[in-house]
Structure formats: C-alpha cells, structure tokens
Write a protein that holds these residues in place. Structure first.
Motif, mmCIF file in Angstrom:
data_model
loop_
_atom_site.group_PDB
_atom_site.id
_atom_site.type_symbol
_atom_site.label_atom_id
_atom_site.label_comp_id
_atom_site.label_asym_id
_atom_site.label_seq_id
_atom_site.Cartn_x
_atom_site.Cartn_y
_atom_site.Cartn_z
ATOM 1 N N VAL B 84 0.976 -1.614 0.291
ATOM 2 C CA VAL B 84 -0.369 0.269 -0.542
ATOM 3 C C VAL B 84 1.021 1.112 0.031
ATOM 4 O O VAL B 84 0.404 2.061 -0.904
ATOM 5 N N GLU B 142 -11.357 1.225 -5.892
ATOM 6 C CA GLU B 142 -11.198 2.563 -5.118
ATOM 7 C C GLU B 142 -12.130 3.313 -5.555
ATOM 8 O O GLU B 142 -12.314 3.867 -6.841
ATOM 9 N N ARG B 183 -1.095 9.265 4.641
ATOM 10 C CA ARG B 183 -2.229 7.743 5.107
ATOM 11 C C ARG B 183 -3.226 7.407 6.100
ATOM 12 O O ARG B 183 -2.537 7.240 6.639
ATOM 13 N N VAL B 209 -8.890 2.616 3.052
ATOM 14 C CA VAL B 209 -7.964 3.502 2.819
ATOM 15 C C VAL B 209 -7.858 4.433 2.520
ATOM 16 O O VAL B 209 -8.209 4.547 1.774
ATOM 17 N N TYR B 227 -10.792 -2.160 1.037
ATOM 18 C CA TYR B 227 -9.655 -3.761 0.531
ATOM 19 C C TYR B 227 -11.014 -4.601 1.609
ATOM 20 O O TYR B 227 -11.336 -4.812 2.360
ATOM 21 N N LEU B 234 -2.314 -5.951 4.875
ATOM 22 C CA LEU B 234 -1.809 -4.540 3.928
ATOM 23 C C LEU B 234 -0.428 -3.958 4.546
ATOM 24 O O LEU B 234 -0.197 -4.568 5.505
#
Lengths: 253, 253
Positions: B84, B142, B183, B209, B227, B234
């Motif tokens: 990630v 996403e 993040r 995320v 995810y 991750l």
DNA sequence: CAGTGGTCTAGACCACGGT
DNA sequence: CCGTGGTCTAGACCACTGA
C-alpha cells in the motif's frame, strides 16, 4: 415476466434498519447519548431482537456506536487518529509516546516470529508487553519480541520480569541505530488477554499491526500490536490523515 | 467466598467452538477443502446452527474460512500481502501496478472530501473508480477524487466518462510532481457497490485506506480504497511484511 | 436488585449456485 | 431442481453494571 419489479432486490431488513438508524444518529442524537435498549428498539421497528442486533453490530463495527453490557448503547465519538508510521524512523515509543510498558518476560516466540527474527525456534527472547493509551483510553496492546542478541548489555541485576525489566529492555534497544522498518496491517479478533487490556470482549475486531525493526543488518525486534478497530483510525505519513465521515454529522441541539 | 471457583469464567460455546474448529483446520484440512455444511457441523457439535455460525463468522473474519452462498464453506488460503505505501512516493497505480481503471465521471464529492481537497462543497471533481486485482481476484475498489485544478490540461475531446476518460485523468495526474502523501487505515463495511466489485455481500468487513496526495503545495487528489479485510494483509515500507500465522499451519496429506 | 447487552435455541423461509 | 449459506423469528437464560 408477469410481475413488474424494477430491481427485485429485497433488501435485508437489518441492512435497511442500519440505514435508518444511521440517519437517526446523524440527525437526532448527540455523541455520548444513550439509545433506547435493544428490546425497545426492536419493538419500535417491529423486528426480532436478533435482527436489530445485526444492525447494531454493523454500526458498532463502523465505529458509530459503542455497546457495553450492563450499561447500554451509546453514540460513539469519531474515531481517534493514531499515528503508526512516521517518516523519521523511530523505535517504538521512543519520543514521549503514550506507550506504557507493562511487563517483560523471557519466552519462546511462535515459530513464525522466530523465523522472522532469525532465531532458533526454541530460543527464548525478551517478550515485552505494553499498552498504548490515548485520551486516557487504551487503544492498543502490543507484544514486542526482542532477541537476546539485540540487547546484549542488558544487566542481569535488573528484575527478571515486571515493568522495570520492560523499561530496561527498551532502553537497551534504543541504543541501536535503526536502519529501517517494515509494517503490515490486517484484521483480526482480540485474544482473551488483549481483549481484557483493551476493555473489550474476546473476539472483538482489532487491527493487527506487525512491525519489523531492522538494525545492524538484521531484524532487531518484532512488534505485534492489536488496535481497537472500533475506535481507532491508523494514520501513516506526513500529516494526520483525513477523516472521512459517513453522513451530515449533525448534532442534537 | 463459599464456592471454590478458580476462574469461574464459563467460556461461551461459540468461542470454544471456534478454538476447536481452528485446531481442526490446522491439522485436518487442506487449503481449498470444503467443510461439511452448517447444519451438519451444528449437529455434530451439538449446538444450534446460529451458534455454529457465530464461530464460523469469526473464523471468516480472521481469514481462515471462506463462505459462499449456494456453494459452501472452504478453507481459505493465507492472506495475500498487498503493498500500500512504498518508500518512494508514487502516484496511485503508477508503476505497472494491478489497478484497473473502470470509469470516470464528474461528481460533487462528500463534504468532508471537498474540505480535504479545498474545493467548494458544491464543486464537481473528477471521480475515477478503479479496481485492484491480485492473482486474478479483486482485492480492492477505489474512488479517486481529482479536482479539476489538478488536471487543467485534460482535453475535452476525450469521452466525458468511461474507462478511456479514467485513463486520461490519471495520465494528466501523473504529470504533476508528487510532494508527499498521507494515509489512514480504518475498518469499515462494504457499501453495496463496493461489495459487488469485491465479490462479497454488502456489509462485508473492509479495510478503508484513505490517501491524500500532495503536489504543488496543495492536495492534488484524494483516494478512498476499500480492501477486502478477509483476504488482504496491507503492507507498508521496505519489505513485504511478516506473515504471522495462527497455528501450526499443517496441511492435510 | 433491576436493567442492560451477550449467548443460545429450534425452528422457518429465502436467495443463490450449480447440476 | 436440490443443497448451500443468508436472513429472520420468538422466545429463554446468563453475565455484567450501577444504583
């Protein structure tokens, strides 16, 4: 063909319930407020308690609600951002962090941990356990595996276990120059002891953060930290991360 | 004081069941193998089906099992590590990654996203949707919000939507010099559309995320990627992350 | 002690996947 | 079509909290 259904997807009751409750939370409840109890809510919506509970479970999983046995269901505050990886590489809890050492004992790690540490599978390492506190609440429980070789100067005079020992192990560990680290995040469920430390029931959803610390060309320590998934948002990188809300985020007057 | 109970903790049946099943999975089943159906398992253990299901749910949450309606319950393979955050800052999906653009449409983002992007709350941005594939399986869906200002040269000749449009937006985005990123990871449950893309039921647990991309002194894009929590681990940082297993990891012969 | 959420039961029916 | 897991019900009892 006979019937005229455009979508023909009978939405599950609990799913619809969740939506309704979610909207009610946004518009009619303030953070910390207590909801009616489950039996009443179920009656009010005309469903069985099990169905109502399915909706509540999801909302709790999303961090919208908090349920405590013997107390009730309350509206949860927004998740707290917890910094996990910062750019400058640091040993865990090095800089005035809110990690509280609890104990350190010698222990033989699980085989997979031993392999990552490159120690023999029956070799004892230091097992340091710590708790991370934020705003007075425990948010994470950590097991830190430190091979004997990473802290060779550890004095035998110190107690063989206890918080003093934990501090001593960490102090020695910080003397090493940290070359890099390596991190993974996955979903898990709290083991009985972690659950107790996190003030949750066993099996509660947690985010498991596994970190390898590299120093002197090898893996100098390995940390397995379990964060409360209901209350935490793990943040990485430069800033604090964005808070993506669910809805209008109104508050009761 | 009268009674002599050392622990006095009557372990819930489903918890004990989970332990038993977990050990059976380690020692008696191979990855991909189909378990007996729920009614039979419940009968075999002498519990109600709902109780058995509670144990299965936890094991599925931990990535040990995979259940599919109409098919059955199978032993899941170990979670796949999904990179990630890498050290060198990169735009999402820049380097031969396994992200597949699906669509791009103009859309008014949620208020919190608009605030993070520093756009007006009613201002339209490019909304690019993509799917991340690993080993032929979809692991993430996403939504990428790109303010018009980040891709000013985007030609109006391209189609106003569709995968071609998505590629065009990304191509323009990659021209910017990326200054940094930010993040956060948290637990969520799959919305209906994400669930479909991930081949799961709505409400399935996902790791959300959220990434902010900084360029030219402002937030140039914001990505919200969900995810599959059951199948993904991750990974961040230098290496691939450690795989911490649950048990002995034996395989049936 | 009363009231809360947590566990458990023994059913029923439904939606989906493959045959 | 059958067998699977997914949803739902209407109860019961238990474990915990706080007054």
């Amino acid at each position: 063909m006979g019937t005229t259904q455009l979508e023909s997807v009978p939405e599950p009751k609990y799913w619809h319930l969740k939506t309704v409750l979610s909207e009610a939370l946004d518009s009619e409840f303030a953070v910390g407020e207590i909801l009616p109890n489950e039996r009443e809510l179920a009656a009010r919506f005309g469903v069985a308690r099990a169905t109502l509970r399915q909706a509540l479970e999801q909302l709790e999983l999303e961090g919208r609600l908090q349920r405590r046995r013997g107390v009730g269901t309350t509206v949860a505050p927004p998740r707290v951002g917890v910094a996990v990886g910062t750019e400058q590489r640091t040993w865990p809890g090095a800089s005035g962090d809110d990690w509280q050492p609890r104990d350190s004992v010698p222990a033989v790690p699980p085989a997979t941990v031993a392999d990552a540490l490159e120690t023999a599978r029956d070799e004892e390492v230091h097992l340091v356990s710590r708790t991370r506190m934020t705003h007075g609440q425990p948010v994470a429980a950590e097991l830190l595996y430190v091979p004997r070789g990473s802290v060779p100067a550890l004095s035998g005079i110190d107690a063989p276990s206890g918080t003093a020992r934990a501090r001593a192990v960490l102090r020695e560990l910080y003397r090493l120059r940290l070359d890099g680290e390596d991190r993974a995040v996955e979903l898990g469920s709290a083991r009985a002891d972690d659950a107790k430390a996190l003030d949750r029931l066993p099996g509660a959803p947690v985010l498991v953060v596994t970190t390898r610390f590299f120093a002197e060309g090898r893996t100098a320590a390995l940390s397995v930290a379990t964060y409360r998934a209901d209350t935490c948002r793990l943040t990485f990188g430069d800033g604090g991360g964005v808070e993506i809300h669910h809805g209008p985020e109104r508050q009761a007057s």
